[in-house]
Design a protein around this motif. Structure first.
Motif, PDB file in Angstrom:
ATOM      1  N   UNK A  74     -90.378  73.129 -68.135  1.00  0.00           N
ATOM      2  CA  UNK A  74     -89.729  73.669 -66.952  1.00  0.00           C
ATOM      3  C   UNK A  74     -88.724  74.716 -67.403  1.00  0.00           C
ATOM      4  N   UNK A  75     -88.693  75.829 -66.700  1.00  0.00           N
ATOM      5  CA  UNK A  75     -87.761  76.892 -67.064  1.00  0.00           C
ATOM      6  C   UNK A  75     -87.314  77.642 -65.820  1.00  0.00           C
ATOM      7  N   UNK A  76     -86.248  78.384 -65.984  1.00  0.00           N
ATOM      8  CA  UNK A  76     -85.687  79.188 -64.904  1.00  0.00           C
ATOM      9  C   UNK A  76     -86.211  80.616 -65.012  1.00  0.00           C
ATOM     10  N   UNK A  77     -86.498  81.257 -63.871  1.00  0.00           N
ATOM     11  CA  UNK A  77     -86.902  82.658 -63.922  1.00  0.00           C
ATOM     12  C   UNK A  77     -85.727  83.596 -64.229  1.00  0.00           C
ATOM     13  N   UNK A  78     -84.506  83.066 -64.164  1.00  0.00           N
ATOM     14  CA  UNK A  78     -83.308  83.864 -64.438  1.00  0.00           C
ATOM     15  C   UNK A  78     -82.556  83.250 -65.617  1.00  0.00           C
ATOM     16  N   UNK A  79     -81.834  84.078 -66.371  1.00  0.00           N
ATOM     17  CA  UNK A  79     -81.071  83.561 -67.507  1.00  0.00           C
ATOM     18  C   UNK A  79     -79.999  82.551 -67.076  1.00  0.00           C
ATOM     19  N   UNK A  80     -79.748  81.581 -67.954  1.00  0.00           N
ATOM     20  CA  UNK A  80     -78.738  80.553 -67.701  1.00  0.00           C
ATOM     21  C   UNK A  80     -77.941  80.305 -68.983  1.00  0.00           C
ATOM     22  N   UNK A  81     -76.724  79.827 -68.819  1.00  0.00           N
ATOM     23  CA  UNK A  81     -75.888  79.428 -69.953  1.00  0.00           C
ATOM     24  C   UNK A  81     -75.728  77.912 -69.999  1.00  0.00           C
ATOM     25  N   UNK A  82     -75.825  77.292 -68.832  1.00  0.00           N
ATOM     26  CA  UNK A  82     -75.646  75.850 -68.719  1.00  0.00           C
ATOM     27  C   UNK A  82     -76.861  75.257 -68.009  1.00  0.00           C
ATOM     28  N   UNK A  83     -77.224  74.048 -68.417  1.00  0.00           N
ATOM     29  CA  UNK A  83     -78.294  73.323 -67.738  1.00  0.00           C
ATOM     30  C   UNK A  83     -77.847  71.884 -67.590  1.00  0.00           C
ATOM     31  N   UNK A  84     -78.084  71.317 -66.407  1.00  0.00           N
ATOM     32  CA  UNK A  84     -77.700  69.943 -66.116  1.00  0.00           C
ATOM     33  C   UNK A  84     -78.963  69.165 -65.771  1.00  0.00           C
ATOM     34  N   UNK A  85     -79.102  67.979 -66.356  1.00  0.00           N
ATOM     35  CA  UNK A  85     -80.169  67.049 -65.994  1.00  0.00           C
ATOM     36  C   UNK A  85     -79.530  65.857 -65.305  1.00  0.00           C
ATOM     37  N   UNK A  86     -80.024  65.541 -64.103  1.00  0.00           N
ATOM     38  CA  UNK A  86     -79.481  64.427 -63.332  1.00  0.00           C
ATOM     39  C   UNK A  86     -80.613  63.643 -62.694  1.00  0.00           C
TER      40      UNK A  86
END
Length: 90
Positions: A74-86
């Motif tokens: 799974x990935x984001x189409x936009x850049x990210x600096x933080x990712x949270x799994x809940x």
């Protein structure tokens, strides 16, 4: 560390309400997450450097395959600096 990021929530059988894992990357980028050896469904949220949500995967499914290449990523189409799994119920 890279090792702890790779492990993430692998092999956990339970994730309580209001619990999760925060991934902090050194810079914004396109970070993918897989569900290899993950036993519980997760909600994954990608945030940019300003903590703005840029993408959400509401139900990442567990993957118990022996071959990690058979597990979805799974990935984001936009850049990210933080990712949270809940927990997807939160």
């Amino acid at each position: 560390t890279i090792k702890s990021r790779t492990k993430g929530l692998m092999n956990r059988k339970f994730l309580g309400k209001n619990q999760g894992m925060l991934f902090i990357f050194p810079e914004e980028g396109n970070y993918s997450f897989w569900m290899f050896q993950t036993k519980i469904p997760l909600k994954i949220i990608w945030l940019d450097k300003n903590w703005k949500v840029v993408h959400t995967e509401n139900k990442a499914i567990p993957c118990q395959e022996v071959n990690p290449l058979k597990c979805p990523t799974y990935s984001s189409p936009k850049p990210a600096k933080y990712v949270v799994e809940i927990n997807p119920k939160d």
